[in-house]
Design a protein around this motif. Sequence first.
Motif, PDB file in Angstrom:
ATOM      1  N   GLY A  57       0.808  -1.357   0.091  1.00  0.00           N
ATOM      2  CA  GLY A  57       0.071  -0.041  -0.065  1.00  0.00           C
ATOM      3  C   GLY A  57       0.831   1.313  -0.098  1.00  0.00           C
ATOM      4  O   GLY A  57       1.782   1.337  -0.921  1.00  0.00           O
ATOM      5  N   PRO A  58       0.447   2.229   1.001  1.00  0.00           N
ATOM      6  CA  PRO A  58       1.262   3.364   0.859  1.00  0.00           C
ATOM      7  C   PRO A  58       2.743   3.162   1.513  1.00  0.00           C
ATOM      8  O   PRO A  58       3.491   4.213   1.447  1.00  0.00           O
ATOM      9  CB  PRO A  58       0.549   4.079   1.919  1.00  0.00           C
ATOM     10  N   LEU A  59       3.137   2.246   1.689  1.00  0.00           N
ATOM     11  CA  LEU A  59       4.382   1.867   2.372  1.00  0.00           C
ATOM     12  C   LEU A  59       5.311   1.155   1.328  1.00  0.00           C
ATOM     13  O   LEU A  59       6.148   0.253   1.399  1.00  0.00           O
ATOM     14  CB  LEU A  59       4.548   1.315   3.373  1.00  0.00           C
ATOM     15  N   SER A  60       4.798   1.695  -0.043  1.00  0.00           N
ATOM     16  CA  SER A  60       5.868   1.252  -1.163  1.00  0.00           C
ATOM     17  C   SER A  60       6.691   2.191  -1.933  1.00  0.00           C
ATOM     18  O   SER A  60       6.533   3.379  -1.733  1.00  0.00           O
ATOM     19  CB  SER A  60       4.640   0.853  -2.267  1.00  0.00           C
ATOM     20  N   PHE A  61       7.734   1.518  -2.555  1.00  0.00           N
ATOM     21  CA  PHE A  61       8.356   2.293  -3.392  1.00  0.00           C
ATOM     22  C   PHE A  61       8.946   1.782  -4.791  1.00  0.00           C
ATOM     23  O   PHE A  61       8.718   0.450  -5.003  1.00  0.00           O
ATOM     24  CB  PHE A  61       9.568   2.888  -2.762  1.00  0.00           C
ATOM     25  N   ASP A  62       9.168   2.500  -5.826  1.00  0.00           N
ATOM     26  CA  ASP A  62       9.547   1.929  -6.959  1.00  0.00           C
ATOM     27  C   ASP A  62      11.084   1.999  -7.070  1.00  0.00           C
ATOM     28  O   ASP A  62      11.758   2.814  -6.406  1.00  0.00           O
ATOM     29  CB  ASP A  62       9.333   3.156  -8.193  1.00  0.00           C
ATOM     30  N   ASP A  63      11.453   0.978  -7.501  1.00  0.00           N
ATOM     31  CA  ASP A  63      12.953   0.605  -7.859  1.00  0.00           C
ATOM     32  C   ASP A  63      13.284   0.576  -9.425  1.00  0.00           C
ATOM     33  O   ASP A  63      13.390  -0.423  -9.903  1.00  0.00           O
ATOM     34  CB  ASP A  63      13.409  -0.458  -7.047  1.00  0.00           C
TER      35      ASP A  63
END
Length: 146
Positions: A57-63
């Motif tokens: 959810g909101p605790l995601s990031f793109d790599d």
Amino acid sequence: MATFQLRRTAPLSPDEAWRRLTTWPRHGEAVPLTRMTVTTPPPTGEGTRIVARTGLGPLSFDDPMDVTVWRPPADGSPGFCRLEKRGRVVTGWAEIEVRPGPGGRARVVWREEIGVRFLPSVFETVLARAGRRVFGRAVNRLLRRA
């Protein structure tokens, strides 16, 4: 930056090991809490862009990563791929090498240098251990599943 290396020998041809390791969407099946998207048209080659979305959810990031070297195995020569990580959170690079091994098997070497922005350097050893463990399991899964 944390650096680690994995070595595996798989009962696969180098071509098949290469295919399993470089079919990027499959990495999302092998790396926990991660979904992989290839944002450039096929086939994979230098310039291919891949985005790993990790988290919940909101605790995601793109790599985001770019393929900067692409040499599939051919005529007994090893395959080699280099990915440059271009994210705001995760930086570094990864290299995948696949070469012929004994008895028609494939030898795989996965090298990675990973950095996490804002993570103090005192945590580099922990990051390297975690990377080795997570990616070791992922490489095992990728090589086992067709």
